[in-house]
Write a protein that holds these residues in place. Structure first.
Motif, PDB file in Angstrom:
ATOM      1  N   LEU A   1       0.812  -1.221   0.000  1.00 58.75           N
ATOM      2  CA  LEU A   1       0.000   0.000   0.000  1.00 58.75           C
ATOM      3  C   LEU A   1       0.845   1.271   0.000  1.00 58.75           C
ATOM      4  O   LEU A   1       0.294   2.366  -0.131  1.00 58.75           O
ATOM      5  CB  LEU A   1      -0.931  -0.002   1.213  1.00 58.75           C
ATOM      6  CG  LEU A   1      -2.008  -1.092   1.206  1.00 58.75           C
ATOM      7  CD1 LEU A   1      -2.886  -0.979   2.445  1.00 58.75           C
ATOM      8  CD2 LEU A   1      -2.867  -1.026  -0.059  1.00 58.75           C
TER       9      LEU A   1
ATOM     10  N   ALA B   1       0.163   3.596  -2.790  1.00 60.72           N
ATOM     11  CA  ALA B   1      -0.901   4.592  -2.631  1.00 60.72           C
ATOM     12  C   ALA B   1      -0.405   5.781  -1.822  1.00 60.72           C
ATOM     13  O   ALA B   1      -0.736   6.935  -2.115  1.00 60.72           O
ATOM     14  CB  ALA B   1      -2.109   3.960  -1.949  1.00 60.72           C
TER      15      ALA B   1
ATOM     16  N   LYS C   1       1.561   8.195  -3.846  1.00 60.59           N
ATOM     17  CA  LYS C   1       0.715   8.939  -4.788  1.00 60.59           C
ATOM     18  C   LYS C   1       0.418  10.338  -4.244  1.00 60.59           C
ATOM     19  O   LYS C   1       0.257  11.294  -5.012  1.00 60.59           O
ATOM     20  CB  LYS C   1      -0.601   8.189  -5.023  1.00 60.59           C
ATOM     21  CG  LYS C   1      -0.522   7.020  -5.977  1.00 60.59           C
ATOM     22  CD  LYS C   1      -0.481   7.492  -7.416  1.00 60.59           C
ATOM     23  CE  LYS C   1      -0.579   6.342  -8.394  1.00 60.59           C
ATOM     24  NZ  LYS C   1      -0.502   6.797  -9.808  1.00 60.59           N
TER      25      LYS C   1
ATOM     26  N   ASP D   1       2.374   7.455 -12.803  1.00 63.54           N
ATOM     27  CA  ASP D   1       1.243   6.549 -13.055  1.00 63.54           C
ATOM     28  C   ASP D   1       1.688   5.268 -13.740  1.00 63.54           C
ATOM     29  O   ASP D   1       1.058   4.794 -14.690  1.00 63.54           O
ATOM     30  CB  ASP D   1       0.164   7.252 -13.895  1.00 63.54           C
ATOM     31  CG  ASP D   1      -0.455   8.431 -13.171  1.00 63.54           C
ATOM     32  OD1 ASP D   1      -0.585   8.372 -11.936  1.00 63.54           O
ATOM     33  OD2 ASP D   1      -0.804   9.433 -13.834  1.00 63.54           O
TER      34      ASP D   1
ATOM     35  N   GLN E   1       0.066  -3.657  -4.947  1.00 60.32           N
ATOM     36  CA  GLN E   1       0.519  -2.633  -5.895  1.00 60.32           C
ATOM     37  C   GLN E   1      -0.274  -2.732  -7.198  1.00 60.32           C
ATOM     38  O   GLN E   1      -0.665  -1.710  -7.780  1.00 60.32           O
ATOM     39  CB  GLN E   1       2.014  -2.800  -6.167  1.00 60.32           C
ATOM     40  CG  GLN E   1       2.895  -2.484  -4.975  1.00 60.32           C
ATOM     41  CD  GLN E   1       4.311  -2.985  -5.136  1.00 60.32           C
ATOM     42  OE1 GLN E   1       4.640  -3.665  -6.106  1.00 60.32           O
ATOM     43  NE2 GLN E   1       5.180  -2.677  -4.173  1.00 60.32           N
TER      44      GLN E   1
ATOM     45  N   VAL F   1      -3.606  -1.179  -6.605  1.00 59.22           N
ATOM     46  CA  VAL F   1      -3.508   0.286  -6.581  1.00 59.22           C
ATOM     47  C   VAL F   1      -3.462   0.833  -8.001  1.00 59.22           C
ATOM     48  O   VAL F   1      -4.131   1.822  -8.328  1.00 59.22           O
ATOM     49  CB  VAL F   1      -2.258   0.733  -5.791  1.00 59.22           C
ATOM     50  CG1 VAL F   1      -1.999   2.227  -5.987  1.00 59.22           C
ATOM     51  CG2 VAL F   1      -2.433   0.423  -4.308  1.00 59.22           C
TER      52      VAL F   1
ATOM     53  N   TRP G   1      -6.334   3.250  -9.624  1.00 60.34           N
ATOM     54  CA  TRP G   1      -5.982   4.585 -10.110  1.00 60.34           C
ATOM     55  C   TRP G   1      -6.198   4.727 -11.619  1.00 60.34           C
ATOM     56  O   TRP G   1      -5.897   5.754 -12.183  1.00 60.34           O
ATOM     57  CB  TRP G   1      -4.549   4.929  -9.741  1.00 60.34           C
ATOM     58  CG  TRP G   1      -4.437   5.978  -8.675  1.00 60.34           C
ATOM     59  CD1 TRP G   1      -4.284   7.320  -8.864  1.00 60.34           C
ATOM     60  CD2 TRP G   1      -4.486   5.793  -7.257  1.00 60.34           C
ATOM     61  NE1 TRP G   1      -4.223   7.965  -7.661  1.00 60.34           N
ATOM     62  CE2 TRP G   1      -4.353   7.069  -6.657  1.00 60.34           C
ATOM     63  CE3 TRP G   1      -4.635   4.676  -6.432  1.00 60.34           C
ATOM     64  CZ2 TRP G   1      -4.361   7.247  -5.270  1.00 60.34           C
ATOM     65  CZ3 TRP G   1      -4.641   4.857  -5.054  1.00 60.34           C
ATOM     66  CH2 TRP G   1      -4.506   6.119  -4.492  1.00 60.34           C
TER      67      TRP G   1
END
Length: 317
Positions: free
Chosen positions: A40, A43, A46, A115, A271, A274, A278
Motif C-alpha cells: 500500500l 498509494a 501517490k 502513473d 501494488q 492500486v 488509479w
C-alpha cells in the motif's frame, strides 16, 4: 518496495539465542502487516506528487536514520554497528548496496508519480523468479526443473510485453534486477539487517542533507517548507520505510522460509490493485504478460510447498 524495501530487502541475521521464537500466529500477522504496508506504500507515495522523486528519496533516507538508530539501539545491536564501521571492506560493500537501494527507491517513486504502478507491480512479481535465475547462473546453485520452468514462463511474459505491448518493461526489470543485486550483495556481509540498513541510509542521508539545504534555500523546487501538510508527508517517508522492516524482522522469527516466500507476493498484488484503482492502462496484451508471470509464480509456489512438505517428512522420519 520497494521496497519489498522495500524489503526494503536486507537479509536478516538470526535472532539472539535468548530472544525466543514467536508463535506462528503472531509472527504471521507481523510479517503479513509488513507486506501489506509495502504494497500500500504505492498509494501513500501517490499523495507526494507535489515533490520530485529525487526530493522524496532524499527525505526518505534522512528521516529513516533516527528511527533505524533507535531500532538498532533497542535491539542491542549498537556495539556491532560501531564495529562494522571499522571494517573497510564491509563499509565499501555497504556503499555499493546503498547506491543500489537508493536507485531502486528513486525508480519506484518516479514510476508511482508517473502513473506506472502496474510496472512496479510487475517488477516485484518478477523479483523472486529473478532470484532463482541468479542462484542458478551466477551463484552456481542447483534448482529443480519446476523452478526453471517458472523462470521460463516469466521470460515469455517479458517477451510478450516487448512484442505485443511494444515496449521493454524497463521499470519492472530495473526494480527486479536492482533489488536482486542488492540482496545478493548484502548476503556477502555478515551483519544484522537493521545494522546494514542503518549504515546504508546514513550513507545516503549525508549528501541528502546538503542537497536538500541547497534545494530549499535556492528556491529551485524544495517542497518541505511549502506547507505543514507537505512537510508531514515527507517526514512520514521515514516511518513508511522502517515500520515494515521492523514488522518483517518480528515475523521472520516465527515463520518458515516457505511461508515468507508465499507472503512476499502480497506486496506486488496490492501494488497491482492500486494501479488498477488509479485507472492505469491495462490492455489484453498487458493481461497476457501478467498471466505468464503469475503462471511462473504458481509453479514456483507449488515447488516451494512441495519442498517444504518433503523437508517435514524427512525431519519426522
Amino acid at each position: 518496495m520497494a521496497t519489498p524495501a522495500d524489503p526494503s530487502a536486507a537479509p536478516v541475521a538470526p535472532p539472539p539465542p535468548d530472544s525466543g521464537r514467536l508463535d506462528a500466529g503472531r509472527a504471521g500477522a507481523a510479517a503479513l502487516s509488513a507486506y501489506v504496508i509495502w504494497g500500500l506504500s504505492a498509494a501513500f507515495y501517490k499523495f507526494l506528487g507535489f515533490a520530485s522523486a529525487t526530493e522524496i528519496v532524499l527525505h526518505r533516507a534522512i528521516w529513516s536514520v533516527p528511527l533505524l538508530a533507535l531500532l538498532v539501539w533497542m535491539a542491542g545491536r549498537a556495539p556491532s554497528a560501531w564495529r562494522l564501521m571499522l571494517d573497510r571492506r564491509a563499509m565499501a560493500t555497504l556503499l555499493l548496496s546503498a547506491i543500489l537501494i537508493a536507485s531502486n527507491w528513486w525508480v519506484f517513486v518516479w514510476a508511482i508519480n508517473a502513473d506506472r504502478v502496474l510496472d512496479v507491480s510487475l517488477g516485484y512479481f518478477i523479483n523472486p523468479l529473478m532470484n532463482v535465475a541468479v542462484g542458478v547462473f551466477i551463484a552456481g546453485e542447483r534448482f529443480g526443473r519446476l523452478r526453471m520452468i517458472a523462470v521460463g514462463l516469466a521470460v515469455i511474459g517479458v517477451i510478450n510485453q516487448v512484442v505485443a505491448v511494444g515496449e521493454i518493461p524497463w521499470i519492472g526489470l530495473f526494480l527486479a534486477a536492482s533489488f536482486t543485486a542488492y540482496g545478493y550483495i548484502r548476503k556477502t556481509i555478515a551483519t544484522d539487517g537493521r545494522v546494514g540498513l542503518f549504515w546504508e541510509t546514513l550513507i545516503i542521508s549525508l549528501p541528502s542533507v546538503v542537497a536538500l539545504f541547497f534545494l530549499e534555500v535556492s528556491g529551485s523546487g524544495g517542497s518541505f517548507l511549502g506547507s505543514p501538510s507537505q512537510a508531514l508527508l515527507l517526514i512520514l517517508t521515514g516511518p513508511m520505510t522502517v515500520a515494515p522492516l521492523l514488522l518483517f524482522i518480528i515475523g521472520a522469527r516465527g515463520l518458515h522460509f516457505a511461508t515468507i516466500g508465499l507472503l512476499q507476493f502480497v506486496a506486488p498484488t496490492l501494488q497491482f490493485a492500486v494501479g488498477i484503482i488509479w485507472g492505469e492502462i491495462f490492455t489484453l496484451a498487458h493481461a497476457i504478460t501478467f498471466a505468464f508471470i503469475w503462471a511462473g509464480l504458481a509453479v514456483f509456489t507449488f515447488d516451494l510447498l512441495s519442498s517444504r512438505k518433503r523437508a517435514l517428512k524427512q525431519s519426522q522420519s
